[in-house]
Design a protein around this motif. Structure first.
Motif, short mmCIF file in Angstrom:
data_model
loop_
_atom_site.label_atom_id
_atom_site.label_comp_id
_atom_site.label_asym_id
_atom_site.label_seq_id
_atom_site.Cartn_x
_atom_site.Cartn_y
_atom_site.Cartn_z
N LEU A 152 14.01 1.55 -0.60
CA LEU A 152 14.03 3.16 -1.18
C LEU A 152 14.73 4.06 -0.46
CD1 LEU A 152 10.23 4.09 -2.25
CD2 LEU A 152 12.36 3.87 -3.66
N ALA B 5 2.63 6.59 -6.00
CA ALA B 5 2.23 5.45 -6.73
C ALA B 5 1.00 4.57 -6.36
CB ALA B 5 3.19 4.46 -5.98
N PHE C 223 6.91 8.39 -3.21
CA PHE C 223 6.56 6.79 -3.73
C PHE C 223 4.99 6.71 -3.06
CE2 PHE C 223 5.80 2.42 -2.79
CZ PHE C 223 5.89 1.66 -4.06
#
Length: 494
Positions: free
Chosen positions: A305, A317, A313
């Motif tokens: 990433l 996530a 994230f």
């Protein structure tokens, strides 16, 4: 054996367990559920018991302190008879438990066993999966080697990014601003008492609900779940075409659990225990602290990433994923169970499995997330040491020899894990720099045990020179105000 029967009768009159036990072992289950697809839940429970037993034995020797943890594991590995095998059984048992729990969750999803009336059973399973992963992570920390030290540092870095409560969360997690003895004490309590206790309680409730609601029937096409009729349909199926749980289905659970224990023992004997690797040293950055296999996918994601997407994230996530799992039985609690008529569910499961496997494989050779552009012994650019005093020059040497540029950029070159230091003297006072170097904080480890007092003094003196020309360094306003307002000292006549 008359006395044995009398003793049993005496206990039974007072405890009265015979009825509930008979109901549990003889309760009817649909005949087609006596399948090898239904053995993963009992195997997970068997592995949990293995972890409890081996963990208790390890706790007799293990010392949860920064000074003794690594040494106590060396004693187990090399001095106590079969101590290495006990550690290996515990470590490999953890890996097998995570794998079996994941397979069990996938099988439950695949068979639609989360639908009415087993919604709460599924929700308990989600929390049990999270607790299993938590027990695995805390166990890795207790090895307290290079991998666990830096892995915990990454975990603390992730926790620090939580808005508003990030800093207090790190202090609660570490028992202070740095990784030290208090950290191990907290993780030892979590790993040995808190998480296993909760997991055993949730497992007991999970088993109770399975007994009361019944084992999910084999999903057949054209037999959708209807809240109004399902209970009666299941009752008729279990009693008209059912078999007693013992021995009809239990023998397969027993055989599979025995095979899993044998596999754990073989892996323990052949591959041995996990670590510990070298003693934790915050000055050695090039350790590539890869986690155990169950977190390798996350390691891989963070490695690939872009830096600006890591925090979104990490914060979004996991919360979104857990929310979807918890809400699943409420928005898909009725309808078909058979995978033949649930193509979307099959594709989702296949996508998750392939993605997880691919990311786990990539993590075996992907780089560590921090960007390390600087050579470990790269010299400090000449412009930063021009016209410095001998002590400040010595600080530049310490800065170079301790590989600070692996994490910090200077003059546009260096790592990006920590902030650039070109203007650090405008942000931190000398006292704050000393505290940061000695105690660490945030993503930075503590260097108080790896630097001598003269080295700390020299390094901080060098850091105080890092500010733009003509711009003064940071000062303690409260101290300056106190000195300004202090009364003058009158000279005394002698």
């Amino acid at each position: 054996m008359h006395w044995l029967k009398d003793t049993y009768n005496w206990l039974e009159r007072r405890i009265q367990l015979e009825g509930p036990v008979k109901d549990a072992i003889l309760h009817p289950v649909p005949k087609n559920t006596a399948s090898w697809w239904y053995v993963f839940g009992s195997a997970a429970f068997t592995l949990l018991l293995l972890q409890v037993v081996t963990g208790i034995l390890l706790a007799i020797v293990y010392v949860p302190s920064g000074a003794e943890a690594w040494s106590s594991l060396q004693i187990l590995n090399h001095q106590l008879p079969l101590g290495w095998f006990l550690r290996a059984m515990h470590g490999w048992g953890s890996n097998f438990m995570v794998a079996v729990v994941l397979i069990h969750m996938a099988q439950v999803f695949f068979f639609g066993a989360y639908k009415f009336p087993r919604e709460l059973t599924w929700i308990l399973g989600v929390f049990m999966l999270l607790m299993t992963l938590g027990m695995a992570f805390t166990g890795q920390v207790l090895r307290f080697d290079q991998d666990s030290y830096w892995g915990l540092g990454i975990g603390a870095s992730i926790a620090s990014r939580v808005p508003l409560i990030g800093a207090p969360l790190v202090h609660i997690m570490l028992g202070g601003p740095i990784i030290a003895g208090a950290t191990l004490t907290r993780f030892f309590a979590l790993h040995v008492f808190v998480i296993p206790g909760m997991l055993l309680a949730f497992t007991g409730l999970h088993v109770w609900m399975v007994l009361k609601l019944g084992v999910n029937e084999w999903p057949m096409p054209g037999r959708p779940v209807n809240r109004k009729t399902y209970i009666k349909e299941y009752h008729d199926l279990a009693h008209n075409d059912g078999i007693p749980f013992v021995p009809g289905a239990f023998w397969k659970d027993l055989v599979f659990s025995g095979a899993i224990l044998a596999a754990v023992a073989v892996c323990a004997a052949v591959f041995g225990p996990y670590g510990p690797t070298g003693q934790p040293d915050p000055t050695i950055i090039q350790t590539v602290p890869k986690p155990d296999f169950f977190f390798l996918w996350l390691y891989s994601v963070l490695s690939y990433l872009p830096a600006n997407l890591e925090t979104p994230f990490l914060l979004i996530a996991p919360v979104l994923g857990i929310a979807v799992l918890l809400a699943l039985p409420f928005y898909a609690g009725e309808g078909e169970k058979s995978w033949h008529r649930r193509p979307v569910a099959v594709m989702v499961l296949a996508l998750v499995a392939v993605s997880w496997g691919t990311l786990t494989h990539l993590a075996t050779f992907t780089p560590w997330s921090p960007v390390m552009n600087a050579w470990s012994g790269a010299t400090v650019p000449a412009k930063f040491v021009h016209n410095l005093s001998p002590t400040e020059r010595q600080g530049a040497v310490v800065f170079q020899s301790k590989q600070c540029r692996n994490c910090h950029a200077l003059g546009g070159e260096g790592g990006q894990r920590g902030p650039a230091l070109d203007t650090v003297a405008t942000r931190l006072t000398e006292d704050q720099l000393i505290r940061q170097v000695v105690q660490g904080g945030g993503n930075m480890p503590a260097y108080g045990t790896s630097l001598s007092p003269p080295e700390v003094t020299a390094l901080v003196r060098f850091l105080t020179t890092l500010h733009p020309v003509g711009q003064p360094g940071a000062t303690d306003a409260s101290r300056a105000d106190a000195e300004t307002n202090s009364p003058p000292v009158k000279a005394q006549a002698h």
